[in-house]
Each structure stands twice: as structure tokens, then as C-alpha cells.
Design an enzyme around this catalytic site. Structure first.
Site, PDB file in Angstrom:
ATOM      1  N   LEU A 125       3.326  42.148  -0.051  1.00 34.14           N
ATOM      2  CA  LEU A 125       3.430  43.591   0.171  1.00 34.14           C
ATOM      3  C   LEU A 125       2.046  44.200  -0.024  1.00 34.14           C
ATOM      4  O   LEU A 125       1.321  43.802  -0.929  1.00 34.14           O
ATOM      5  CB  LEU A 125       4.420  44.216  -0.812  1.00 34.14           C
ATOM      6  CG  LEU A 125       5.855  43.701  -0.740  1.00 34.14           C
ATOM      7  CD1 LEU A 125       6.634  44.205  -1.946  1.00 34.14           C
ATOM      8  CD2 LEU A 125       6.515  44.158   0.535  1.00 34.14           C
ATOM      9  N   CYS A 126       1.685  45.175   0.782  1.00 30.19           N
ATOM     10  CA  CYS A 126       0.311  45.662   0.741  1.00 30.19           C
ATOM     11  C   CYS A 126       0.187  47.087   1.266  1.00 30.19           C
ATOM     12  O   CYS A 126       1.061  47.582   1.966  1.00 30.19           O
ATOM     13  CB  CYS A 126      -0.614  44.803   1.616  1.00 30.19           C
ATOM     14  SG  CYS A 126      -0.356  43.037   1.505  1.00 30.19           S
ATOM     15  N   THR A 127      -0.948  47.706   0.947  1.00 30.85           N
ATOM     16  CA  THR A 127      -1.417  48.907   1.630  1.00 30.85           C
ATOM     17  C   THR A 127      -2.858  48.660   2.041  1.00 30.85           C
ATOM     18  O   THR A 127      -3.669  48.234   1.213  1.00 30.85           O
ATOM     19  CB  THR A 127      -1.352  50.142   0.717  1.00 30.85           C
ATOM     20  OG1 THR A 127      -0.003  50.353   0.278  1.00 30.85           O
ATOM     21  CG2 THR A 127      -1.839  51.385   1.450  1.00 30.85           C
ATOM     22  N   ARG A 316       5.370  54.217   0.743  1.00 27.56           N
ATOM     23  CA  ARG A 316       3.997  54.353   0.253  1.00 27.56           C
ATOM     24  C   ARG A 316       3.114  55.057   1.278  1.00 27.56           C
ATOM     25  O   ARG A 316       2.026  55.519   0.949  1.00 27.56           O
ATOM     26  CB  ARG A 316       3.424  52.968  -0.060  1.00 27.56           C
ATOM     27  CG  ARG A 316       3.998  52.322  -1.316  1.00 27.56           C
ATOM     28  CD  ARG A 316       3.731  50.826  -1.383  1.00 27.56           C
ATOM     29  NE  ARG A 316       4.650  50.090  -0.514  1.00 27.56           N
ATOM     30  CZ  ARG A 316       4.272  49.136   0.339  1.00 27.56           C
ATOM     31  NH1 ARG A 316       3.001  48.818   0.467  1.00 27.56           N
ATOM     32  NH2 ARG A 316       5.167  48.512   1.080  1.00 27.56           N
TER      33      ARG A 316
END
Length: 377
Positions: A125-127, A316
């Protein structure tokens, strides 16, 4: 889709995301959170390349792999061992030999190390953010969130996997003839790349894409003999090694068959060179291009398709966009990016590190630790 269902169930259990006002006070972070650099010498035989970097954290990497295998019963592991033997013996070089070398350093089976590497293809999971300042300089940043559903540490109020990963993440300088060819922020023992920059040319981050044709399908196809698809992390390394420039990297990311759907976030060395590429296993579904002259001075990508609304339990994107807008193009750079990525819920219990990458200065990374109250993801 299974992960989305589990996220939805957990989202219904918890009260909701912890959202806070945009932070302005997190940069510079404490010096002891800054990741050191280690060297991987590409002139060495592939089986020897990772030994020097890996040996000091050997025990921590072995403990981490045990955390993974402990979540599978022995019958699943036996089946996985058989499949991973096939997988390992068909991996392209130099990656097969590198995994064999890592296994030797750790004193583990090659199948266990292959499983460890496969995990990063499936559970990330990332931004990621790319921005352009008013002089045309580009900045690229990301949070790497990892460890969902792999055990909760009640004592420390964190995910077991994320806790262990913080001990083994380093900035890696891949060198040839004593000179750095490209850099990454990497979990030692994982030989692919998810966060990387080639100084002078381009930077690239990878975000997992939640989709029904998830990486399990691509891996199954590989094991069954269809090996046209690229491993996500290996493709990034190949691009760092072989792509001549931003345009060539972009073309490869848009056209090469993959084993897992993904978002590739790419930035270059000139104005306008920034793109989010949404990929299925076989084709590009969408591109979002940086265009500061028309007002699109930044791009932000999490783990959901840009044309879809993120689910309420894992949004997010909206908080990130709010903070980017508040900082504005007049305040681009390390301080604003780090603050945006240190604002909950983009900072959450899964966040292991934050990196800022530029083609001028390479990669700089810091460990992150989201203090309670904090969203689990």
C-alpha cells in the site's frame, strides 16, 4: 479483491480513518530516522552482490521471513514450496542468482527467499506524489506502507510486519566501476525495486493496484508456463539498467506485459515530465500527465483508480490533495512533501518509510512511525 473485502470489513469495525489538519512541523525529521546508504556492487557475481549489505541485518531479515511463514499452515507452505521451486528455476537472470545468493547469506531455503520476494509484488500500500516547482524542477516522493493482515502487535500497537521492516530498510546505491548507476529505498533481501531513481534521468515508484486480476493470477500463469509478463520489482530494475531516458522508461511501463496490475509513477528531468500510468496485466488503462502550465503542477496516487472514488475506509487521496493545495506550488520541495506524507491518514500504522527523490540529489529516506491515535492503514 480479497484484500478489498478484508479492508471493508475492518473499516466497518473501526470507527473510521484518523484525519488531522495538514502538518507543517514534521520537517526536518529527527536525524536518527534518516536511512543510511549501503552499496550493491554490480560488478560482482550476482550471487555475491548482496552479501556485504545483507550480513549486518541477517538476523532481522530471517526473523521477518519467519513472520511471513508463520502466517501459513504447513500444508500451504508445502504447496508453496513446490510452486516456488518452479518459479525460482524460471526467473530471469541475474535475479535467480541473486535470490540464491541471498538465501545462502541468510541460511534459508531459496524457496523461502523467493516467497519473501513475491510478497512485495502482492501486498504493498502506498502514496506517491510528483510535483513541479515554478522553475520547472521536479520532486518525487512516496510513503511505503506494508504489513497489512500479517499480525498485530498489541503491546506496541502496530503491525508486526511493519515493525520488523523498519529494521531492514536502507537506501541502496547500485554501483558499477565505483560509480552509482541508480539508487533505491529497499527492504534488504528483496532484490526488486519499488522506489528508485537514476540520477540525472528519471525517478520511479510503484503502487499496488487493487483489482480482481491481482498478482496471484499473473504468478499462477508464470508457474503454468506463460512467462511473458514482468515481475513488478524486476521491471523497475530493468528500466533503471537499460532505459535511455524518461520517454523510453514511459514506453516500457505502458506496453510491457505484467504479472500484477499496478500504478507506475514516473518523473523525469524536464518540465512536464511526470505521469501516473494505470496498468492491467496486458495494457495501459489510463495516464495522468503533469502539466504545470494548465494548473496541474502535481500528481498524487494511492491504491485506487484515479477515475474512481476511493472507499470511505481508505481515502488517502482527498486528505493528500487538500494538503498539497494548502502548501501550493510556491512551497514545493522536501519540506512540503514530507509534511503532506506525514499527515494522517497518509501517515498510518503501515507506513514504514518516506522517500523524496530527485534526479539532482538522488534518494533521501526516513523511517516513519505513526503514534496512536492512528489509522491502521
Amino acid at each position: 479483491m480479497i484484500r478489498l473485502l478484508l479492508l471493508a470489513i475492518l473499516g466497518a469495525i473501526v470507527s473510521g480513518q484518523v484525519v488531522e489538519k495538514c502538518r507543517t512541523d514534521t520537517y526536518p525529521p529527527p536525524e536518527d530516522t534518516k536511512l543510511p546508504h549501503v552499496i550493491v556492487n554490480l560488478d560482482l557475481d550476482p550471487a555475491e552482490r548482496w552479501k556485504e549489505a545483507l550480513t549486518p541485518v541477517k538476523d532481522d531479515v530471517v526473523a521477518l521471513i519467519k513472520t511471513i511463514t508463520d502466517h501459513f499452515n504447513k500444508y500451504v507452505l508445502v504447496a508453496a514450496d513446490i510452486a516456488l521451486d518452479v518459479l525460482l528455476n524460471t526467473l530471469p537472470e541475474p535475479y535467480q542468482s541473486e535470490i540464491e545468493g541471498v538465501a545462502k547469506v541468510l541460511g534459508l531455503s531459496e524457496g523461502e527467499v523467493a516467497l519473501y520476494n513475491v510478497f512485495y509484488e502482492l501486498f504493498t500500500l502506498c502514496t506517491s506524489i510528483v510535483e513541479e516547482d515554478k522553475s520547472g524542477q521536479l520532486y518525487h516522493a512516496r510513503n511505503l506502507d506494508f504489513g497489512l493482515f500479517l499480525g498485530w502487535d498489541n503491546k506496541n500497537d502496530t503491525w508486526l510486519m511493519s515493525e520488523r521492516l523498519r529494521r531492514i530498510v536502507r537506501n541502496v546505491d547500485f554501483q558499477r566501476d565505483g560509480k552509482t548507476v541508480y539508487q533505491s529505498a529497499s527492504f534488504l533481501g528483496y532484490i526488486g525495486l519499488l522506489t528508485a531513481v537514476r540520477p540525472g534521468d528519471f525517478a520511479l515508484t510503484v503502487n499496488e493496484r487493487f483489482n480482481k486480476e491481482g498478482g496471484f493470477i499473473g504468478i499462477y500463469q508464470w508457474i503454468m508456463g506463460d512467462r511473458e509478463g514482468a515481475w513488478m520489482g524486476f521491471l523497475v530494475r530493468d528500466i533503471m539498467e537499460h532505459s535511455a531516458d524518461y520517454a523510453a522508461a514511459k514506453e516500457t511501463l505502458m506496453t510491457h506485459k505484467l504479472l500484477a496490475p499496478a500504478y507506475y509513477i514516473l518523473s523525469g528531468n524536464s518540465t512536464g515530465q511526470g505521469v501516473i500510468i494505470t496498468r492491467s496485466l496486458t495494457k495501459t488503462l489510463d495516464t495522468q500527465e503533469l502539466n504545470a502550465t494548465s494548473g496541474r503542477w502535481y500528481l498524487l496516487q494511492t491504491n485506487y483508480d484515479p477515475w474512481e472514488q476511493p472507499p470511505f475506509y481508505d481515502d488517502r487521496r482527498k486528505p493528500g490533495n487538500i494538503c498539497m493545495t494548502q502548501w501550493g506550488q510556491d512551497n514545493t520541495g522536501y519540506k512540503s512533501l514530507f509534511n503532506v506524507l506525514s499527515t494522517k491518514p497518509n501517515l498510518n500504522k503501515l507506513t514504514v518509510y518516506t522517500s523524496v527523490l530527485t534526479v539532482r540529489e538522488g534518494v533521501t529516506s526516513w523511517l516513519q512511525d505513526c503514534k496512536t491515535p492512528c489509522t491502521p492503514w
